[in-house]
Motif scaffolding. Sequence first.
Motif, PDB file in Angstrom:
ATOM      1  N   ALA A 250      21.607 -14.920  17.587  1.00  0.00           N
ATOM      2  CA  ALA A 250      21.396 -14.503  16.194  1.00  0.00           C
ATOM      3  C   ALA A 250      22.029 -15.496  15.227  1.00  0.00           C
ATOM      4  CB  ALA A 250      21.971 -13.109  15.994  1.00  0.00           C
ATOM      5  N   HIS A 251      23.183 -16.026  15.596  1.00  0.00           N
ATOM      6  CA  HIS A 251      23.866 -16.986  14.710  1.00  0.00           C
ATOM      7  C   HIS A 251      23.172 -18.348  14.704  1.00  0.00           C
ATOM      8  CE1 HIS A 251      27.562 -14.889  13.303  1.00  0.00           C
ATOM      9  NE2 HIS A 251      27.137 -14.029  14.224  1.00  0.00           N
ATOM     10  N   ASN A 252      22.372 -18.605  15.767  1.00  0.00           N
ATOM     11  CA  ASN A 252      21.667 -19.898  15.832  1.00  0.00           C
ATOM     12  C   ASN A 252      20.237 -19.820  15.293  1.00  0.00           C
ATOM     13  OD1 ASN A 252      23.864 -21.167  16.950  1.00  0.00           O
ATOM     14  ND2 ASN A 252      23.195 -20.841  19.064  1.00  0.00           N
TER      15      ASN A 252
ATOM     16  N   LEU B 135      20.756  -9.785   8.562  1.00  0.00           N
ATOM     17  CA  LEU B 135      20.278  -8.571   9.239  1.00  0.00           C
ATOM     18  C   LEU B 135      20.230  -8.770  10.753  1.00  0.00           C
ATOM     19  CD1 LEU B 135      18.898  -5.777   9.386  1.00  0.00           C
ATOM     20  CD2 LEU B 135      16.736  -6.901   8.918  1.00  0.00           C
ATOM     21  N   GLN B 136      19.750  -9.924  11.188  1.00  0.00           N
ATOM     22  CA  GLN B 136      19.684 -10.196  12.629  1.00  0.00           C
ATOM     23  C   GLN B 136      21.082 -10.268  13.246  1.00  0.00           C
ATOM     24  OE1 GLN B 136      17.080  -9.937  14.531  1.00  0.00           O
ATOM     25  NE2 GLN B 136      15.915  -9.482  12.682  1.00  0.00           N
TER      26      GLN B 136
ATOM     27  N   ASN C 116      14.181 -15.452  20.605  1.00  0.00           N
ATOM     28  CA  ASN C 116      13.610 -16.788  20.660  1.00  0.00           C
ATOM     29  C   ASN C 116      12.161 -16.736  21.170  1.00  0.00           C
ATOM     30  OD1 ASN C 116      13.081 -19.152  22.646  1.00  0.00           O
ATOM     31  ND2 ASN C 116      14.571 -19.941  21.181  1.00  0.00           N
ATOM     32  N   HIS C 117      11.263 -17.520  20.534  1.00  0.00           N
ATOM     33  CA  HIS C 117       9.837 -17.445  20.917  1.00  0.00           C
ATOM     34  C   HIS C 117       9.580 -17.856  22.365  1.00  0.00           C
ATOM     35  CE1 HIS C 117       5.558 -17.942  21.156  1.00  0.00           C
ATOM     36  NE2 HIS C 117       5.755 -19.204  21.533  1.00  0.00           N
TER      37      HIS C 117
ATOM     38  N   PHE D 292      11.689 -19.195  13.094  1.00  0.00           N
ATOM     39  CA  PHE D 292      12.340 -18.157  12.281  1.00  0.00           C
ATOM     40  C   PHE D 292      12.351 -18.646  10.836  1.00  0.00           C
ATOM     41  CE2 PHE D 292      15.961 -16.046  10.272  1.00  0.00           C
ATOM     42  CZ  PHE D 292      15.682 -14.727  10.570  1.00  0.00           C
ATOM     43  N   GLU D 293      11.770 -17.814   9.961  1.00  0.00           N
ATOM     44  CA  GLU D 293      11.667 -18.241   8.569  1.00  0.00           C
ATOM     45  C   GLU D 293      12.338 -17.260   7.623  1.00  0.00           C
ATOM     46  OE1 GLU D 293       7.502 -18.842   7.854  1.00  0.00           O
ATOM     47  OE2 GLU D 293       7.499 -20.775   8.899  1.00  0.00           O
TER      48      GLU D 293
END
Lengths: 173, 180
Positions: free
Chosen positions: B105-107, B123-124, B42-43, B114-115
Motif C-alpha cells: 500500500a505504501h508503494n 485510503l489504501q 498489484n496488477h 494506480f492513479e
Amino acid sequence: MKKTSKHKDFKVPKDYFNSFTSKLFNKIAEEETISIPKNNSFKTPEDYFTNLDSSILKKIADVEKTKVIPLKSYKKYYYAAIGIAACVLLLVKFNLNKSTTITFDAVTNSEIETYFDINDVGLTSYEIAEVIPVHELDMNDILSKNLKEENILDYLDNNMEDYEELNLQYNEY
Amino acid sequence: MFNEDNLVQQLKTKETQAKAFEVLINTYKERLYWHVRRIVLNHNDADDVLQNTFIKIYRNIDKFKGDSKLYSWMYRIATNESLTFLKVKSKKLGINSEELQIKIAHNLQADIYFEGDEIQLKLQKAIATLPEKQKLVFNMKYFNEMKYEEISEVLETSVGALKASYHIAAKKIETYLKTN
C-alpha cells in the motif's frame, strides 16, 4: 423568553437564531457522512479483459499438456514400503498378544521361594496353617534336610530331662 | 442471463466443457479480477492469482457439489488463492502477510496501474492496517458492492457478524483518514 438588554451594543444577522438549529444539524450530518472516496484508482493494462479469456484458456491448455509424468514412478515403492511396514507392525502386534499359558508345574521351586523372599505375602501363621494341610504333612516335607530317627533320639536323650517319665518302650520311640 | 445449474452441468460434461468454460470466464473474469486486485493490490500479482483461480475452478469443477452458488464457490477459491499468494510472497521476504500488505500500500504511488490521488492513497494505507477479515468485508461491500448475503456465502460468516465487521472497519478507516 424576555430579551436581556445586556448585549445591546452587539448585533446579529437577521434570523440568525431562527436558522441556527437547522444549520447546526446540517453541519453535524456533513461531519457524520463517511468521507471515504469510492472511485476506482486501480487501473489495468489496455485490452487486458479482452485478451484475458484467451490467456487463461492458453494457460490451462499448457498446464494440461505439460503435466509432469515422472520417468520412474516411485508410487509402487511407496506402496511396497507401506506394505512392509504394515507386516512388521502386524507381526509385532501378534507377538505381543501371544499369551503363553504358564502352569504351576513349570515354575521351579527356587522361583517360588524367590518370589516369597522378594514379595511380602502378608499372611499370618494362622492363615498359612489354614491353607496348608498340616495333618497330611510329614516332618521331612517342611525340613530341608532329612533327619534320621537315631539323631532325633540322641537329641531327646541329651536335651529332655523328663524323657524317662514317658516310659516309652524302645519300639515306641 | 444464463442458468447457473445448466452451466455447471455443461462444465461437468466433456463435450460441452470447453464452451461452457469460456462462458464462465467471460461472465466472471472482471468481478473476480477486482475482488483479487483489491486484496493483492498489484496488477501483475492479480493477473497471476486470477489465472490460477480459473485453473483451479477448471480442475475442480467435478468436485463442485452445488451446496452453495457457483459464484460464491469461485469467490471462495479466488479469496483463498489471493491470501495464499500473499502468505507465500511475505514468507519469501521474511515478513508476515500484514506487514507485506502495508508495504505494498505504501508503494502504490510508484505503481503505474494506480492513479489515485493523495486521499485515495491514504485510503489504501488505511485499509492495509485492517485485520484480514475486516479488510475483505470492507472491500467486498464498499468497492465491489456485494450484498451481505452474498458476502456471507463466500466468507461463511453470519450477516450480523459481517455488518459488525464492516461498521468497525469503516470507523477505523475514518479515524485513520482524520488523524493521518
